[in-house]
Design a protein around this motif. Structure first.
Motif, PDB file in Angstrom:
ATOM      1  N   ALA A  84       0.867  -1.258   0.105  1.00 32.88           N
ATOM      2  CA  ALA A  84       0.032   0.065   0.094  1.00 32.88           C
ATOM      3  C   ALA A  84       0.662   1.243  -0.112  1.00 32.88           C
ATOM      4  O   ALA A  84       1.857   1.307   0.481  1.00 32.88           O
ATOM      5  N   VAL A  85       0.383   2.103  -0.978  1.00 29.14           N
ATOM      6  CA  VAL A  85       1.137   3.549  -0.786  1.00 29.14           C
ATOM      7  C   VAL A  85       0.299   4.770  -0.773  1.00 29.14           C
ATOM      8  O   VAL A  85      -0.780   4.772  -1.099  1.00 29.14           O
ATOM      9  N   PHE A  86       0.597   5.623   0.177  1.00 29.41           N
ATOM     10  CA  PHE A  86      -0.142   6.867   0.294  1.00 29.41           C
ATOM     11  C   PHE A  86       0.676   8.025   0.171  1.00 29.41           C
ATOM     12  O   PHE A  86       1.883   8.272   0.815  1.00 29.41           O
ATOM     13  N   ARG A  87       0.131   8.884  -0.652  1.00 31.22           N
ATOM     14  CA  ARG A  87       0.864  10.408  -0.992  1.00 31.22           C
ATOM     15  C   ARG A  87       0.133  11.459  -0.340  1.00 31.22           C
ATOM     16  O   ARG A  87      -1.109  11.486  -0.592  1.00 31.22           O
ATOM     17  N   ASP A  88       0.573  12.048   0.752  1.00 32.41           N
ATOM     18  CA  ASP A  88      -0.012  13.117   1.364  1.00 32.41           C
ATOM     19  C   ASP A  88      -0.277  14.382   0.745  1.00 32.41           C
ATOM     20  O   ASP A  88       0.235  14.472  -0.198  1.00 32.41           O
ATOM     21  N   PHE A  89      -0.957  15.253   1.276  1.00 32.93           N
ATOM     22  CA  PHE A  89      -1.287  16.593   0.602  1.00 32.93           C
ATOM     23  C   PHE A  89      -0.110  17.173   0.427  1.00 32.93           C
ATOM     24  O   PHE A  89       0.155  18.059  -0.671  1.00 32.93           O
ATOM     25  N   ASP A  90       0.979  17.084   1.177  1.00 32.96           N
ATOM     26  CA  ASP A  90       2.241  17.719   0.945  1.00 32.96           C
ATOM     27  C   ASP A  90       3.095  16.914   0.254  1.00 32.96           C
ATOM     28  O   ASP A  90       4.462  17.504   0.264  1.00 32.96           O
ATOM     29  N   GLY A  91       3.010  16.014  -0.292  1.00 34.54           N
ATOM     30  CA  GLY A  91       3.858  15.201  -1.185  1.00 34.54           C
ATOM     31  C   GLY A  91       4.560  14.046  -0.583  1.00 34.54           C
ATOM     32  O   GLY A  91       5.384  13.372  -1.340  1.00 34.54           O
ATOM     33  N   THR A  92       4.459  13.857   0.657  1.00 36.66           N
ATOM     34  CA  THR A  92       5.116  12.841   1.440  1.00 36.66           C
ATOM     35  C   THR A  92       4.545  11.642   1.184  1.00 36.66           C
ATOM     36  O   THR A  92       3.367  11.397   1.082  1.00 36.66           O
ATOM     37  N   GLU A 161      -1.393   4.635 -12.987  1.00 32.17           N
ATOM     38  CA  GLU A 161       0.324   4.564 -12.750  1.00 32.17           C
ATOM     39  C   GLU A 161       0.392   4.438 -11.248  1.00 32.17           C
ATOM     40  O   GLU A 161      -0.283   5.210 -10.388  1.00 32.17           O
ATOM     41  N   VAL A 162       1.429   3.502 -10.853  1.00 32.18           N
ATOM     42  CA  VAL A 162       1.836   3.306  -9.766  1.00 32.18           C
ATOM     43  C   VAL A 162       2.702   4.240  -9.154  1.00 32.18           C
ATOM     44  O   VAL A 162       3.452   4.752  -9.851  1.00 32.18           O
ATOM     45  N   ILE A 163       2.293   4.784  -7.842  1.00 31.10           N
ATOM     46  CA  ILE A 163       3.191   5.978  -7.205  1.00 31.10           C
ATOM     47  C   ILE A 163       4.386   5.332  -6.920  1.00 31.10           C
ATOM     48  O   ILE A 163       4.703   4.454  -6.517  1.00 31.10           O
ATOM     49  N   ASN A 164       5.454   6.029  -7.211  1.00 31.63           N
ATOM     50  CA  ASN A 164       6.998   5.427  -6.771  1.00 31.63           C
ATOM     51  C   ASN A 164       7.104   5.763  -5.330  1.00 31.63           C
ATOM     52  O   ASN A 164       6.894   6.728  -5.205  1.00 31.63           O
ATOM     53  N   ASP A 165       7.403   4.487  -4.686  1.00 33.17           N
ATOM     54  CA  ASP A 165       7.585   4.602  -3.436  1.00 33.17           C
ATOM     55  C   ASP A 165       9.087   4.529  -3.026  1.00 33.17           C
ATOM     56  O   ASP A 165       9.547   4.275  -1.902  1.00 33.17           O
TER      57      ASP A 165
END
Length: 165
Positions: A84-92, A161-165
Motif C-alpha cells: 500500500a502507498v499513500f501520498r499526503d497533501f504535502d507530497g510525502t 500509474e503506480v506511485i513511486n515509493d
C-alpha cells in the motif's frame, strides 16, 4: 386539523424527498489516524498480473497493489509482493515497503489487503474488499495508519500509474 397535518406529513415523507436519497456505493474509505478518510474519486486497474486500486481526496492519493488479479487476502510487509502507498497533501509518500526507524517503532510493517468480490458481469468489471495497514515514510520517521478500510464496487477502468515509493 390533525388529519390534515398528518396527511401533509405522509405526502411529504413519501413523495417530497424521493429523488434526494443516495447510497454511498461505489466507495473507498477508511479510518485514517482516527478520522474518516473518504475518497472523492476511485478506480482500479490490472497491472503486472495484479490489481491496482486507487482512491483520492484532493491532493491525497491511496493505492493498494496486489500480486494477483483474483480474490484473496494479501499480507503487507517487508518481503510481501502486495503493498500500500499513500501520498499526503504535502507530497510525502508513505509505503508498506518502507521499514520504520528503530527510534519510532521496533515492530515491522504489517497490514492486509483483502479482495473479496469481483463482479465479472458488470461492464466495466467491479471489485470490492477491505484493507488496513501502517505505512512509513522513506526515512522511516513518519507513519500513517489506515484501519477499517473498504473499497466497494470500484470500476476496473485501467490507465492508472503506480506511485513511486
Amino acid at each position: 386539523m390533525k388529519k390534515l397535518v398528518l396527511l401533509s406529513f405522509v405526502i411529504i415523507t413519501f413523495f417530497g424527498c424521493g429523488d434526494e436519497i443516495r447510497f454511498n456505493t461505489p466507495a473507498m474509505q477508511a479510518n485514517r489516524e482516527g478520522e474518516t478518510w473518504r475518497a472523492t474519486y476511485f478506480a482500479a486497474d490490472i497491472d503486472f498480473g495484479g490489481f491496482l486500486v486507487e482512491g483520492g481526496m484532493g491532493l491525497e492519493v491511496l493505492q493498494l497493489v496486489t500480486p494477483t488479479d483474483g480474490t484473496g487476502t494479501f499480507s503487507l510487509g517487508e518481503n510481501s509482493s502486495a503493498y500500500a502507498v499513500f501520498r499526503d497533501f504535502d507530497g510525502t509518500v508513505y509505503s508498506t515497503r518502507n521499514n520504520p526507524d528503530p527510534s519510532v517503532s521496533i515492530y515491522p510493517v504489517e497490514g492486509t489487503i483483502s479482495v473479496q468480490e469481483i463482479d465479472n458481469n458488470a461492464d466495466p468489471k467491479l471489485i470490492s474488499g477491505e484493507f488496513n495497514f501502517t505505512a512509513f515514510s522513506e526515512d522511516g520517521l513518519r507513519s500513517v495508519n489506515f484501519i477499517d478500510g473498504v473499497f466497494n464496487r470500484v470500476s476496473l477502468i485501467g490507465g492508472l500509474e503506480v506511485i513511486n515509493d
